[in-house]
Design a protein around this motif. Structure first.
Motif, PDB file in Angstrom:
ATOM      1  N   ASP A   1      -6.419   8.292   2.846  1.00 26.22           N
ATOM      2  CA  ASP A   1      -6.052   7.725   1.540  1.00 26.22           C
ATOM      3  C   ASP A   1      -6.894   6.484   1.254  1.00 26.22           C
ATOM      4  O   ASP A   1      -6.922   5.545   2.068  1.00 26.22           O
ATOM      5  CB  ASP A   1      -4.566   7.356   1.520  1.00 26.22           C
ATOM      6  CG  ASP A   1      -4.143   6.803   0.169  1.00 26.22           C
ATOM      7  OD1 ASP A   1      -4.076   7.566  -0.797  1.00 26.22           O
ATOM      8  OD2 ASP A   1      -3.915   5.569   0.095  1.00 26.22           O
TER       9      ASP A   1
ATOM     10  N   VAL B   1      -1.938   0.677 -11.907  1.00 32.91           N
ATOM     11  CA  VAL B   1      -2.303   1.990 -11.388  1.00 32.91           C
ATOM     12  C   VAL B   1      -2.320   3.020 -12.514  1.00 32.91           C
ATOM     13  O   VAL B   1      -3.219   3.862 -12.616  1.00 32.91           O
ATOM     14  CB  VAL B   1      -1.324   2.416 -10.277  1.00 32.91           C
ATOM     15  CG1 VAL B   1      -1.526   3.880  -9.911  1.00 32.91           C
ATOM     16  CG2 VAL B   1      -1.510   1.544  -9.046  1.00 32.91           C
TER      17      VAL B   1
ATOM     18  N   ALA C   1      -6.570   3.942  -0.881  1.00 29.73           N
ATOM     19  CA  ALA C   1      -5.825   2.685  -1.020  1.00 29.73           C
ATOM     20  C   ALA C   1      -5.407   2.151   0.344  1.00 29.73           C
ATOM     21  O   ALA C   1      -5.546   0.959   0.641  1.00 29.73           O
ATOM     22  CB  ALA C   1      -4.606   2.889  -1.909  1.00 29.73           C
TER      23      ALA C   1
ATOM     24  N   HIS D   1      -7.982   3.762  -5.282  1.00 27.56           N
ATOM     25  CA  HIS D   1      -7.038   4.868  -5.439  1.00 27.56           C
ATOM     26  C   HIS D   1      -7.491   5.835  -6.524  1.00 27.56           C
ATOM     27  O   HIS D   1      -7.309   7.053  -6.406  1.00 27.56           O
ATOM     28  CB  HIS D   1      -5.652   4.306  -5.763  1.00 27.56           C
ATOM     29  CG  HIS D   1      -4.627   5.380  -6.050  1.00 27.56           C
ATOM     30  ND1 HIS D   1      -4.062   6.142  -5.058  1.00 27.56           N
ATOM     31  CD2 HIS D   1      -4.079   5.815  -7.230  1.00 27.56           C
ATOM     32  CE1 HIS D   1      -3.207   6.990  -5.591  1.00 27.56           C
ATOM     33  NE2 HIS D   1      -3.202   6.816  -6.908  1.00 27.56           N
TER      34      HIS D   1
ATOM     35  N   SER E   1      -6.189  -0.515  -6.107  1.00 22.82           N
ATOM     36  CA  SER E   1      -6.012   0.327  -7.297  1.00 22.82           C
ATOM     37  C   SER E   1      -7.331   0.971  -7.712  1.00 22.82           C
ATOM     38  O   SER E   1      -7.371   2.149  -8.096  1.00 22.82           O
ATOM     39  CB  SER E   1      -5.450  -0.518  -8.448  1.00 22.82           C
ATOM     40  OG  SER E   1      -4.192  -1.055  -8.109  1.00 22.82           O
TER      41      SER E   1
ATOM     42  N   SER F   1       0.813  -1.212   0.000  1.00 22.37           N
ATOM     43  CA  SER F   1       0.000   0.000   0.000  1.00 22.37           C
ATOM     44  C   SER F   1       0.850   1.268   0.000  1.00 22.37           C
ATOM     45  O   SER F   1       0.357   2.350  -0.316  1.00 22.37           O
ATOM     46  CB  SER F   1      -0.942   0.012   1.214  1.00 22.37           C
ATOM     47  OG  SER F   1      -0.216   0.137   2.423  1.00 22.37           O
TER      48      SER F   1
END
Length: 552
Positions: A274, A151, A276, A203, A200, A104
């Motif tokens: 965050d 990503v 992710a 994110h 991903s 991560s």
């Protein structure tokens, strides 16, 4: 056309991610598999130690499935009770989250160096632990590279209407999302890869936190299915207690997780904003909560599993240990003696298996193939039982002489099991091919093969005698059997080449087949030498002939 290229590239990087995870798992298992199994057997004495053992080993090999199969093997042999086994599986489930936590933080910059070091280790060293670790480094580098590419690829996919529609549909149907993630994890055999993929998605904002957490629950459920399908040895319900128990903890955890989903985002926000990292933290929190809930009730839970999955024992099963008495553990000399008696049973089983193999090769006895394969499987299971019994012996109670004897028994048992494996995969495979193609060996080949099989039986008797007596003169005689089989194979190879030169194509085909049979017979003999002769010669400090060393 552009969409097709994106789909192919995306699928390719997913495959690269799965392959990288597979390389890490197999590399570590090949490097430390036996050692990890022995260490696990010794460290399962109490619930906290069992939990920690499962966590550490799974963090190392990154496969709760592999850990579950090892623990199931110990439990089936009666060497680890169900209660610490379940505790170890709870620890194993937490162990799978650690690599996700590390990934991560996106350590992509390490990928080229890991691949470079791994390739150098893999190409520079001979097969062994260092080379296997090189394989693991390559796999880890591939994981990081594939994650970086995924990503990058997700950025343009934000505007893809098909993906957006699919994710919206999953978001509107949490149960469907749970089942889809479960199926994907079961098919890929890797919860790590699936959770990283979910990270991903989160994110890039393609999956909102609620959907992401639902998919994580499915990944945790899917990884518990494989041990249930792969863990049972036979139709004995008791062999499925541990994997079914592990699946039960996951199902209960998923039900609790689904009930708490409306508040999950607020709870995870305390640990960071965050997305992710939020997925990785939820993955870790889920397994910690499940472990915290089940550790206090693991004993009644084990009783419930024993009630619904009772033990069913076949007293005539050759794979069932006869001499591995748990009560003998208090006296190491007695325990080792019992293990040695069990190891000698391997000789009896292999002798019968080779007799059946001879009938299958020379007399087209089809039922003999099935019976021989059954005996070879029993040898493999009995070897696992012996290894587990010795691995769980209290090391502090062993003298230096006891430790040496324990290693001798382990080496003998392992090599006899390898001999059975070569016989099963090689000689019995040749017998099946011979009957399928309706081939008939030439009279000279039949006579020579009869002598070869008789020689194997003699070597087997010598190996058993050496294991008991330790006679160095007999050990020398058995050690030079490798020379005999090497010469036998060389002469057959010369005959084969001569027939090719003279244009005897049909005879040449049979010659190639017969050469493979002799080569596998030599492989069986080589493991018998390794089992009994070499340990004795090494004990007396005798240097083995170079040509014998090269064949090891």
């Amino acid at each position: 056309m552009r969409e097709l290229q994106v789909i192919i590239a995306f699928s390719g990087f997913i495959a690269l991610l799965l392959w990288g995870v597979h390389m890490v798992q197999t590399g570590v298992q090949r490097a430390f598999g036996k050692t990890l199994g022995v260490w696990m057997g010794r460290a399962m004495g109490s619930l906290p130690r069992a939990f920690g053992t499962g966590l550490i080993i799974t963090a190392a090999i990154q496969s709760s499935t592999a850990t579950g199969l090892m623990i199931t093997g110990f439990a089936m042999d009666g060497l680890v009770s169900l209660v610490p086994g379940l505790a170890a599986m709870l620890g194993a489930n937490v162990g799978t989250t650690l690599i996700v936590q590390a990934l991560s933080f996106n350590p992509t910059a390490l990928a080229p160096g890991l691949v470079l070091i791994g390739v150098w280790m893999f190409r520079h060293y001979a097969p062994g632990r260092t080379r296997d670790l090189g394989r693991a480094f390559i796999g880890l580098g591939l994981v990081l590279l594939s994650l970086n590419e995924l990503v990058t690829m997700f950025e343009p996919l934000k505007s893809a209407p098909m993906l957006d529609t699919a994710l919206d549909a999953l978001g509107a149907a949490p149960l469907l999302a749970l089942l889809a993630s479960t199926a994907l994890t079961w098919a890929s055999h890797s919860s790590v890869a699936v959770v990283v993929l979910i990270m991903s998605l989160a994110h890039h904002g393609l999956a909102d936190p609620t959907l992401a957490y639902t998919l994580v629950l499915g990944a945790n459920l899917g990884t518990a299915i494989n041990p249930v399908l792969e863990g049972g040895y036979d139709d004995n319900p008791a062999s499925r207690r541990l994997p079914v128990g592990n699946l039960g903890t996951r199902v209960a955890g998923c039900l609790l997780g689904m009930a708490l989903l409306p508040w999950a985002n607020e709870i995870m926000a305390v640990l960071g904003q965050d997305p992710a990292h939020g997925v990785a933290n939820f993955h870790l929190a889920f397994n910690l909560v499940v472990a915290a809930c089940f550790m206090p009730i693991v004993r009644p839970y084990a009783n419930l599993l024993q009630r619904f999955l009772p033990q069913r024992i076949n007293p005539d099963d050759p794979a069932r240990p006869r001499y591995l008495d748990e009560s003998a553990r208090e006296v190491p000399a007695v325990a080792l003696g019992q293990a040695a008696r069990e190891a000698l049973r391997l000789i009896d089983l292999l002798r019968e298996s080779l007799q059946l193999t001879e009938r299958a090769l020379l007399h087209e006895d089809t039922p003999a193939i099935g019976r021989a394969r059954y005996l070879n499987g029993a040898i493999s299971q009995l070897d696992q039982s012996i290894t587990a019994y010795l691995a769980t012996q209290d090391q502090e109670s062993l003298s230096a002489e006891d430790e040496k004897y324990l290693k001798t028994i382990l080496a003998f048992s392992t090599n006899i099991a390898h001999a059975a494996s070569v016989s099963g995969m090689g000689l019995l495979g040749h017998a099946s091919r011979l009957q399928k193609k309706h081939w008939i060996l030439e009279s000279g080949q039949q006579q020579e093969l009869q002598q070869t099989m008789d020689r194997l039986q003699r070597n087997l008797r010598q190996a058993a005698s050496l294991f008991v007596s330790g006679d160095r003169h007999v050990a020398r005689t058995l050690a030079f059997e490798k020379d005999y089989f090497r010469t036998l194979e060389a002469e057959a190879a010369d005959r084969h080449l001569e027939r090719i030169k003279t244009g005897q194509i049909e005879a040449a085909d049979m010659g190639a087949f017969y050469l493979e049979v002799l080569r596998d017979a030599g492989g069986v003999s080589a493991y018998l030498v390794n089992a009994a002769a070499y340990p004795i010669l090494a004990h007396y400090g005798e240097l083995l002939p170079n040509r014998l060393r090269e064949s090891d």
